[in-house]
Enzyme design. Structure first.
Site, PDB file in Angstrom:
ATOM      1  N   LYS A 180       0.822  -1.216   0.000  1.00  0.00           N
ATOM      2  CA  LYS A 180       0.000   0.000   0.000  1.00  0.00           C
ATOM      3  C   LYS A 180       0.853   1.261   0.000  1.00  0.00           C
ATOM      4  CE  LYS A 180      -2.175  -0.817   3.776  1.00  0.00           C
ATOM      5  NZ  LYS A 180      -1.473  -2.076   4.098  1.00  0.00           N
ATOM      6  N   GLU A 216      -3.353 -13.790  -4.089  1.00  0.00           N
ATOM      7  CA  GLU A 216      -3.522 -14.892  -3.153  1.00  0.00           C
ATOM      8  C   GLU A 216      -4.945 -14.856  -2.611  1.00  0.00           C
ATOM      9  OE1 GLU A 216      -0.618 -14.765  -0.065  1.00  0.00           O
ATOM     10  OE2 GLU A 216       1.095 -14.955  -1.424  1.00  0.00           O
ATOM     11  N   ASP A 264      -1.674   5.170   8.889  1.00  0.00           N
ATOM     12  CA  ASP A 264      -1.297   3.849   9.392  1.00  0.00           C
ATOM     13  C   ASP A 264      -0.363   4.022  10.592  1.00  0.00           C
ATOM     14  OD1 ASP A 264      -0.397   1.299   9.877  1.00  0.00           O
ATOM     15  OD2 ASP A 264       0.024   0.830   7.781  1.00  0.00           O
TER      16      ASP A 264
END
Length: 343
Positions: free
Chosen positions: A39, A246, A63
């Site tokens: 990110k 994934e 974050d």
């Protein structure tokens, strides 16, 4: 969707983020996804590309694990600071956790009249505030907006926290509006009693009265309502999803897109990072097995998000740190990576 060239078919969207550079009305761009998918690298690179076509760009990290400083090799903090080598690209890092105490403690202490001032409400109001779910994210985001609003940037890019926190983070306008409305309602019911109690205890810090505080809270509510409106305007706001090929990452991406849709927040770009493109005669069994798995999930992404701009980014041999490597990575966001071999 092939990443070897920009596809001209009207039915297929370009596998790049060029559309974000071309959309001049955009003011808020959020970049988010599961932890560890790239990110920060993507948000930094997108901000670099935006700085080439916009007058001023601000990159904000919400974050708690702040990686902007590591990515650029430059220390950032709560105040916006120009990134070395750029004259129109700034960055700042703000922790959305644990600022409510500071906001309440500092409210009105310096006598200013900004929208966040006047929150020295005493223990009773603090207890009430802490009882409202999500108010920490809401108050913290309001602090971010206060700082952002005092400056002038044409577009703002958010490097967000991992998915779960980000989704709560984006609910803050609704949470805060409800909280302020509830406080206003309570003040209407118990205002006289509160004034009597506060008067007996010497009043509020800074000599403020309850009416002044409620007025500032209403002003803040109006500001939040305006930002909420902008967030739900596809011309002004979009969310870029970052993932890897994934299962868990794709699952998180789908959940995030569903949540964003329920919040009426636009999202039409996905960046798929860390893709393997092994050479034709590569004998690495692990590489071949991983590539096979990635192709499976790339096909699912193609089927699920045919109306999205899906950017495919390669797994690189070195970390993307420093201006030069970020510039190189950012070029691949607008000029699709062309592997030497692709099965």
């Amino acid at each position: 969707m092939s990443s070897t060239a920009i596809i001209g078919d009207d039915d297929v969207l370009e596998p790049t983020l060029q559309c974000l550079l071309d959309q001049k009305t955009l003011r808020w761009i959020f970049v988010g996804g599961k932890g560890g998918v790239g990110k920060t690298t993507t948000s930094c690179s997108l901000a670099i590309q935006l700085s080439k076509v916009r007058k001023s760009v601000l990159l904000i990290s919400t974050d708690p694990a702040h990686n902007l400083s590591d990515a650029f090799g430059q220390k950032f903090g709560k105040e916006a600071r120009l990134i070395d080598g750029y004259d129109n690209l700034s960055a700042m890092e703000i922790d959305p956790n644990g600022s409510i105490q500071d906001l309440m403690a500092s409210g009105g202490a310096d006598g200013n009249d900004d929208a966040m001032g006047g929150f020295g409400l005493g223990g009773m109001m603090q207890d009430l505030a802490f009882s409202i779910p999500g108010v920490d994210e809401a108050m913290s985001f309001a602090e971010v907006l206060k700082q952002v609003k005092s400056l002038s940037y044409e577009v703002i890019v958010f490097d967000t926290a991992p998915t779960g926190h980000t989704l709560r983070f984006l609910q803050f306008p609704t949470v805060l509006e409800k909280a302020l409305s509830k406080l206003s309602q309570l003040s209407g019911q118990f205002g006289p009693m509160l004034n009597s109690v506060l008067g007996a205890r010497g009043g509020l810090p800074g000599g403020q009265n309850l009416d002044d505080i409620l007025s500032k809270m209403e002003s803040l509510r109006e500001t939040i309502a305006e930002v909420n409106s902008q967030f739900k305007d596809a011309d002004m706001t979009t969310f870029v999803c970052v993932c890897i090929a994934e299962f868990l990452s794709l699952y998180e991406t789908e959940r995030m897109i569903q949540e964003l849709t329920s919040y009426h927040i636009d999202t039409h770009c996905i960046v798929v990072n860390q893709l393997l493109f092994p050479g034709k005669d590569n004998a690495c069994q692990q590489c071949g097995a991983r590539r096979k798995m990635q192709k499976k999930y790339l096909n699912e992404i193609k089927d699920l998000y045919e109306d999205f701009n899906v950017v495919r980014m390669p797994l690189l041999v070195e970390e993307v740190r420093g201006r030069e490597k970020l510039e190189s990575f950012s070029d691949m966001l607008v000029h699709p990576f062309q592997p030497a071999h692709e099965d």
